[in-house]
Design an enzyme around this catalytic site. Structure first.
Site, PDB file in Angstrom:
ATOM      1  N   SER A  60      61.800  68.650 122.364  1.00  0.00           N
ATOM      2  CA  SER A  60      63.074  68.047 121.977  1.00  0.00           C
ATOM      3  C   SER A  60      63.232  66.669 122.619  1.00  0.00           C
ATOM      4  O   SER A  60      62.431  65.775 122.366  1.00  0.00           O
ATOM      5  CB  SER A  60      64.218  68.994 122.366  1.00  0.00           C
ATOM      6  OG  SER A  60      65.404  68.662 121.688  1.00  0.00           O
TER       7      SER A  60
ATOM      8  N   HIS B 108      64.393  76.361 117.373  1.00  0.00           N
ATOM      9  CA  HIS B 108      64.155  75.111 118.097  1.00  0.00           C
ATOM     10  C   HIS B 108      63.403  75.335 119.403  1.00  0.00           C
ATOM     11  O   HIS B 108      62.627  74.486 119.833  1.00  0.00           O
ATOM     12  CB  HIS B 108      65.507  74.432 118.380  1.00  0.00           C
ATOM     13  CG  HIS B 108      65.399  73.123 119.087  1.00  0.00           C
ATOM     14  ND1 HIS B 108      64.774  72.023 118.536  1.00  0.00           N
ATOM     15  CD2 HIS B 108      65.834  72.732 120.327  1.00  0.00           C
ATOM     16  CE1 HIS B 108      64.841  71.005 119.383  1.00  0.00           C
ATOM     17  NE2 HIS B 108      65.471  71.413 120.479  1.00  0.00           N
TER      18      HIS B 108
END
Length: 275
Positions: free
Chosen positions: A103, A255
Site C-alpha cells: 500500500s 487489500h
C-alpha cells in the site's frame, strides 16, 4: 542455522527508526519490507517467518508508525521517508536489496527506486498506492489549527479497528483479538495523532506517470482480486506504466495481501526471483 531475531532502534535522518533484522547466514539476498498507512511491521507477521527461512529479512516501522519516532518537526513527505529508509540501509551497509512495499509502503518503495536505483535489485509491490494527488489545500490549512490532532484521533476512533480491518481483508474470519490488538497498539500513544497531522500537510502526491516510466527496476505486482482500498484497476494501470514488471492477481483476497495469502505470496516471489 538462522541467527536469533533482533529488534533495534536507531536515529537516522533526524528521527528514531525501529526495525527488526532477521539474518540468515545461508542467503545473500536481503528483503526489506515496508508497511502501509496506519500500520507497522506487524502487518508482515505471517510473511516474515516464511521469508526468513530462505533470506535475510529487514522490516521497518516507517515514521511515524509503529515503534518509530513521532516527532512534530520531522517532514513526513514520501521523499523524506524514503531518504530515511535509504539512510538506515546505508547505516546497516545493506545493498542490492529486494524491496517490498504494501500500500503506502509500495509508494515509498517506488520513491526509493527512483532515488537510488543502484540500491534495489528487484521490487515487490503489494497493492501499492499510486496516482493519489496531494491533499487539497483547505484540509492542509486546517491542519495548522491547534488541537486539529484531536479531530484526527476522533476520526480514527469512530472508524474503529474492527471496521477498518473488515475493509482490508476479504475473509473477515481472519480477524481475531490478536490481529485487532496488533493494529490498535501503535495508536495507544497520543503522539501519533500529532505526527499524522503533520503528515497531512507534508505528503506530496504519488509519483507521476512520467516518473514511473523511468523506473527500470524489475517489479512484481501482487494484487488482491477484491481490494477495496487500492482497486485492481490501479494495479493494472501501474503495470502499464512501469516498464519492467509482472502482474499477479490473487483470487478471494482483499487489500491486506501479506496477511491473507502469505504462502501464495512466497510462491510468486520465489518464482519472480528466479527470472
Amino acid at each position: 542455522m538462522i541467527k536469533q531475531d533482533v529488534a533495534f532502534q536507531v536515529n537516522v535522518n533526524g528521527i528514531d527508526v525501529y526495525y527488526e533484522y532477521h539474518q540468515n547466514p545461508q542467503s545473500d539476498k536481503t528483503f526489506v519490507l515496508l508497511h502501509g498507512f496506519l500500520s507497522s511491521t506487524f502487518s508482515f507477521r505471517r510473511l516474515t517467518p516464511l521469508l526468513k527461512e530462505a533470506y535475510n529479512v529487514l522490516t521497518i516501522d516507517l515514521p511515524p508508525f509503529g515503534n518509530s519516532g513521532k516527532s512534530h518537526q520531522f517532514i513526513y513527505s514520501y521523499e523524506n521517508i524514503s531518504k530515511t529508509v535509504i539512510s538506515l540501509l546505508d547505516h546497516l551497509n545493506i545493498q542490492h536489496i529486494v524491496l517490498a512495499g504494501h500500500s503506502m509502503g509500495g509508494q515509498i518503495a517506488l520513491n526509493i527506486m527512483k532515488l537510488r536505483p543502484d540500491l534495489v535489485a528487484k521490487g515487490v509491490l503489494f497493492c501499492s498506492s499510486a496516482y493519489l494527488k496531494r491533499i487539497r489545500w483547505p484540509v492542509a490549512l486546517l491542519s495548522y489549527i491547534p488541537f486539529f490532532h484531536l479531530y484526527v484521533k476522533l476520526w480514527l476512533t469512530r472508524s474503529g479497528v474492527k471496521n477498518n480491518l473488515e475493509n482490508v481483508v476479504h475473509d473477515i474470519e481472519l480477524i481475531d483479538d490478536e490481529m485487532m490488538f496488533g493494529y490498535l497498539k501503535p495508536f495507544l500513544n497520543d503522539d501519533i495523532f500529532k505526527a499524522l497531522t503533520r503528515m497531512i500537510r507534508d505528503r506530496e502526491g504519488d509519483l507521476s506517470r512520467q516518473a514511473l516510466r523511468k523506473i527500470t527496476t524489475p517489479c512484481l505486482l501482487i494484487w488482491g482480486e477484491h481490494d477495496r482500498v487500492v482497486p485492481i484497476n490501479v494495479g493494472e494501470r501501474l503495470s502499464k506504466d512501469l516498464p519492467n514488471n509482472d502482474f499477479v492477481v490473487l483470487e478471494k483476497t482483499g487489500h491486506l495481501v501479506p496477511e491473507e495469502k502469505p504462502t501464495e505470496v512466497l510462491h510468486y516471489i520465489k518464482d519472480f526471483l528466479t527470472k
